[in-house]
Design a protein around this motif. Structure first.
Motif, short mmCIF file in Angstrom:
data_model
loop_
_atom_site.label_atom_id
_atom_site.label_comp_id
_atom_site.label_asym_id
_atom_site.label_seq_id
_atom_site.Cartn_x
_atom_site.Cartn_y
_atom_site.Cartn_z
N ALA A 106 57.06 40.15 -18.76
CA ALA A 106 55.75 40.76 -18.53
C ALA A 106 55.31 41.56 -19.76
CB ALA A 106 55.79 41.65 -17.30
N TYR A 107 56.25 42.29 -20.36
CA TYR A 107 55.95 43.06 -21.57
C TYR A 107 55.52 42.11 -22.70
CZ TYR A 107 56.68 46.17 -25.57
OH TYR A 107 56.51 46.91 -26.72
N CYS A 108 56.23 41.01 -22.86
CA CYS A 108 55.91 40.06 -23.92
C CYS A 108 54.55 39.39 -23.68
CB CYS A 108 57.00 38.99 -24.03
SG CYS A 108 58.56 39.63 -24.68
N ASP A 109 54.22 39.13 -22.42
CA ASP A 109 52.90 38.56 -22.12
C ASP A 109 51.80 39.54 -22.52
OD1 ASP A 109 53.97 36.23 -21.13
OD2 ASP A 109 53.89 36.85 -19.02
N ALA A 151 52.79 64.10 -26.43
CA ALA A 151 53.13 62.78 -26.97
C ALA A 151 51.93 62.24 -27.73
CB ALA A 151 53.53 61.83 -25.85
N VAL A 152 52.15 61.82 -28.96
CA VAL A 152 51.06 61.37 -29.85
C VAL A 152 51.37 59.97 -30.37
CG1 VAL A 152 49.76 61.85 -31.96
CG2 VAL A 152 50.58 63.75 -30.53
N CYS A 153 50.34 59.14 -30.42
CA CYS A 153 50.46 57.81 -31.01
C CYS A 153 49.40 57.70 -32.11
CB CYS A 153 50.24 56.73 -29.94
SG CYS A 153 50.20 55.04 -30.60
N VAL A 154 49.84 57.40 -33.32
CA VAL A 154 48.94 57.25 -34.47
C VAL A 154 48.95 55.79 -34.89
CG1 VAL A 154 48.42 57.97 -36.82
CG2 VAL A 154 49.48 59.59 -35.23
N LEU A 155 47.79 55.14 -34.81
CA LEU A 155 47.66 53.75 -35.21
C LEU A 155 46.67 53.70 -36.38
CD1 LEU A 155 47.48 52.11 -31.68
CD2 LEU A 155 49.48 52.46 -33.14
N ALA A 156 47.20 53.44 -37.57
CA ALA A 156 46.42 53.62 -38.80
C ALA A 156 46.06 52.29 -39.45
CB ALA A 156 47.20 54.49 -39.78
N PHE A 169 47.70 41.25 -26.55
CA PHE A 169 47.31 42.28 -27.51
C PHE A 169 47.09 41.67 -28.90
CE2 PHE A 169 48.62 45.63 -30.56
CZ PHE A 169 47.72 46.63 -30.22
N LEU A 170 47.98 40.79 -29.31
CA LEU A 170 47.84 40.12 -30.60
C LEU A 170 46.58 39.25 -30.64
CD1 LEU A 170 51.52 38.98 -31.27
CD2 LEU A 170 50.25 40.70 -32.55
N ASP A 171 46.33 38.51 -29.57
CA ASP A 171 45.17 37.62 -29.55
C ASP A 171 43.86 38.39 -29.58
OD1 ASP A 171 46.92 35.51 -29.41
OD2 ASP A 171 46.69 35.19 -27.25
N ALA A 227 52.99 48.79 -33.29
CA ALA A 227 51.81 49.45 -32.74
C ALA A 227 51.77 49.30 -31.22
CB ALA A 227 50.55 48.88 -33.36
N TYR A 228 52.08 48.10 -30.74
CA TYR A 228 52.05 47.86 -29.29
C TYR A 228 53.12 48.67 -28.58
CZ TYR A 228 51.85 45.37 -24.84
OH TYR A 228 51.73 45.06 -23.51
N ALA A 229 54.32 48.74 -29.20
CA ALA A 229 55.40 49.52 -28.58
C ALA A 229 55.05 51.00 -28.53
CB ALA A 229 56.69 49.31 -29.37
#
Length: 311
Positions: free
Chosen positions: A32-35, A290-295, A40-42, A272-274
């Protein structure tokens, strides 16, 4: 020392590498995670598209835009979009920021081909876009594969037009041509890095002319007419455009056992997805924020207003 005692001590004290499948795992959860990752990639083949998909997923989980000065409490979920090309997300923790935060960072840009400021030209009754590669690419990998074009064009009236050529079902695709084997004898003698010169990585756009036989630039004008009809742009508008060519292929399973994923943009969207899922899947308020930085811009040194070196 007895052999059994030796083996037990070795097991306790030394590092041993294991195949991931030899560890306890939830196969259904992994699939399910991989799906989700493939989707997300597409959806995010460029940094703009990826940032938009991040925001969509975050808003589904209750995240809302952050504005400077707004009051925040433990459990609040906020995000900040930097020009639509980088995203910062935070789930506010129970403890003060003075006690620290947990930060995960990754980049969402990938090697690609950018259009030059004045890209459109005609040669031998074929129309092309001139490109410049962004990030480190293996140039031979970009010829004779289907490509799609995404980005934004800023018009004279200040409006921004979203461009998508080849990304939807039924769309035409673009390609960079290469020599036929029996014409490429000299090319085959060159080292891999120089066999495909960067200045030849030009996108083939069309071959159907308009006008009369005596007219010049007929295929270029025909292509410009199609672009104007769909997006309202003229050739001058390319100077204020940011258009990117990427492989026109979706993520798929690789191997007879479907144990691997093949896709464009693994670097660094796998991280980034993880990092994103780590925030989105939080079931309770964390102790520390909790912080997520996507640059953006990692592929060219993290410079610019959307890179990690920006304010």
């Amino acid at each position: 020392m007895e052999n059994t005692e030796f083996k037990e001590l070795k097991k306790q004290l030394l590092s041993t590498k294991k195949n991931g499948y030899d560890r306890p795992l939830d196969q259904a959860a992994m699939e399910a995670y991989c799906d989700g990752y493939k989707a997300f990639l597409d959806a995010g083949k460029t940094e703009r598209l990826c940032a938009a998909e991040v925001i969509r997923l975050a808003e589904e989980r209750g995240y809302r835009p952050y504005t400077r000065g707004m009051a925040l409490s433990a459990g609040d979920k906020v995000y900040l979009s930097n020009r639509g090309k980088a995203v910062l997300l935070a789930c506010i923790g129970e403890r003060s920021l003075a006690e620290g935060a947990q930060i995960a960072a990754a980049h969402i840009d990938s090697p690609r081909l950018d259009l030059k400021p004045n890209p459109l030209y005609e040669d031998a009754e074929l129309a092309y876009f001139k490109t410049h590669y962004y990030g480190g690419i293996r140039k031979y990998q970009w010829v004779t594969i289907p490509l799609e074009l995404h980005g934004v064009v800023a018009l004279r009236d200040g409006t921004a037009v979203q461009v998508n050529i080849g990304g939807d079902s039924g769309d035409p695709r673009l390609v960079i041509t290469d020599l036929l084997p029996h014409l490429g004898a000299e090319q085959a003698k060159k080292p891999l890095a120089t066999a495909i010169p960067a200045e030849t990585l030009n996108l083939l756009l069309g071959s159907r002319p308009i006008g009369g036989e005596e007219d010049s630039g007929r295929v270029k004008l025909a292509v410009m007419k199609l672009l104007n009809g769909k997006y309202g742009i003229t050739e001058d508008d390319f100077a204020s455009a940011e258009l990117e060519a990427v492989p026109a292929v979706n993520a798929c399973d690789i191997g007879l056992d479907r144990s691997m994923i093949g896709a464009y943009g693994h670097d660094d969207r796998v991280c980034a997805y993880a990092a994103l899922r780590a925030l989105l899947d939080l079931e309770r308020t964390p102790a520390r924020t909790a912080v997520c930085v996507l640059a953006d811009k990692e592929e060219i040194g993290s410079d610019g207003v959307t890179g990690m070196q920006s304010a």
